[in-house]
Design a protein around this motif. Sequence first.
Motif, PDB file in Angstrom:
ATOM      1  N   ARG A  56       0.818  -1.203   0.000  1.00 16.37           N
ATOM      2  CA  ARG A  56       0.000   0.000   0.000  1.00 16.37           C
ATOM      3  C   ARG A  56       0.862   1.268   0.000  1.00 16.37           C
ATOM      4  O   ARG A  56       0.826   2.082  -0.923  1.00 16.37           O
ATOM      5  N   GLY A 101      -8.521  12.531   4.189  1.00 14.72           N
ATOM      6  CA  GLY A 101      -8.276  11.502   5.209  1.00 14.72           C
ATOM      7  C   GLY A 101      -6.787  11.294   5.379  1.00 14.72           C
ATOM      8  O   GLY A 101      -6.245  10.244   5.071  1.00 14.72           O
ATOM      9  N   GLU A 143      -8.150  15.669   8.070  1.00 10.01           N
ATOM     10  CA  GLU A 143      -8.283  14.441   8.869  1.00 10.01           C
ATOM     11  C   GLU A 143      -9.303  14.687   9.979  1.00 10.01           C
ATOM     12  O   GLU A 143      -9.185  15.649  10.725  1.00 10.01           O
ATOM     13  N   CYS A 144     -10.286  13.783  10.087  1.00  8.47           N
ATOM     14  CA  CYS A 144     -11.354  14.018  11.065  1.00  8.47           C
ATOM     15  C   CYS A 144     -11.064  13.436  12.444  1.00  8.47           C
ATOM     16  O   CYS A 144     -11.654  13.853  13.423  1.00  8.47           O
ATOM     17  N   ILE A 189     -14.214  16.105   5.884  1.00  5.39           N
ATOM     18  CA  ILE A 189     -14.066  16.787   4.598  1.00  5.39           C
ATOM     19  C   ILE A 189     -15.385  17.465   4.208  1.00  5.39           C
ATOM     20  O   ILE A 189     -15.391  18.522   3.589  1.00  5.39           O
ATOM     21  N   GLU A 190     -16.487  16.851   4.640  1.00  6.22           N
ATOM     22  CA  GLU A 190     -17.816  17.382   4.308  1.00  6.22           C
ATOM     23  C   GLU A 190     -18.132  18.632   5.117  1.00  6.22           C
ATOM     24  O   GLU A 190     -19.096  19.338   4.817  1.00  6.22           O
ATOM     25  N   SER A 248     -16.699  10.361   0.357  1.00  4.67           N
ATOM     26  CA  SER A 248     -16.037  11.588   0.825  1.00  4.67           C
ATOM     27  C   SER A 248     -15.061  12.112  -0.226  1.00  4.67           C
ATOM     28  O   SER A 248     -14.905  13.318  -0.404  1.00  4.67           O
TER      29      SER A 248
END
Length: 363
Positions: free
Chosen positions: A64, A88, A110-111, A138-139, A168
């Motif tokens: 990854r 994110g 980043e939430c 992000i929203e 998102s």
Amino acid sequence: MNDGKKASKIKFSYSSDDNDITAATSVSEEEEDSAMCDQTSADYYFDSYSHFGIHEEMLKDEVRTKTYQNVIYKNSFLLKDKIVLDVGAGTAILSLFCAKVGAKHVYAVECSQMADMAQEIVKANGFSNVITVLKGKIEEIELPVLQVDIIISEWMGYFLLYENMLNSVLYARDKWLVNNGLVLPDKAALYLTAIEDAEYKEDKIDFWNNVYGFDMSCIRKQSMIEPLVDSVDQKQIVTNCQLLKTMNISKMTMGDASFTAPFKLTAERDDYIHALVAYFDVSFTQCHKLTGFSTGPKSRVTHWKQTVLYLEDVLTICQGETITGSMTVAQNKKNPRDIDITVKYALSGRRCAVSRTQSYKMR
Ligand code: SAH
């Protein structure tokens, strides 16, 4: 990306080493931060991304992380002097890669509480003037610019779509991405194959029929409904691998993540089939050389492993015979992070004739 509850159940391991991977640069160690120490187990339960463990697992998934690193480092022409939005950002690793190759500015959104760490990491590595960390969904956040040139994100969940973070990314794309801007990665594809898995089906599913002499088969029903995230040995594969669905992240709509796709799996040998197996690929088609990775059973294992859907019936299949059917994938109406999967399958073979519909829930 990855879900914390599942990650803690899954042991991370590598099976083989067939990917061409170059060395990673190291990020210097951070001091303990008091904000993180205030977290309680309740915070982690609802927000697993606040804990470093899940980020450690993702960062150590070299298939990854090194693919993203290669995409950025070997294609700096794509990023140089560009405004980038990292959807994110987690530890801000992707933002750091972008800053290092000369992005003009990176907005790292980043939430979770990890945003505070990302802020410190950016500072410790001397990129405070290039990377702005924004803590929030992000929203819900406000971006200091009207448009960005590039959106980068690692949004993929188990079975590609679990956790529903793709929405998102599409939201961010529609709101801020400049015309002809770049989405990294820009392609994803879901595949299906079928495996022999007598031993594990016995251990995970039929176990509930007789537990120390007691009938717990009501739990068996539940265990059938929940797809199992695990790594499959390629020797277990009985049929061809079929492409189910491709997604163009630059163009698709949110609705495209719910679909019905037909499949036809042809047996490559005489065997028994106990389960269907789903996995995905992602690719970055705008790179100088096509780059991406597969989470399939024939590739090096990743933290996504594969998703195993057990079948009620054991299919006695002969070489050349086909299982035909369709898979329907939809967002759960009550909890949009969950996925409902319906599989219709039929085999009309010399030794076995079956036709059935089964429902699964990723949750
Ligand atoms: N980019 C990092 C982290 C990937 S995991 C890396 O590659 O290592 C996905 C991250 O997205 C998690 O940290 C999660 O908290 C965050 N996230 C998920 N949905 C989000 C949203 N709607 N807004 C902002 N952050 C989100």
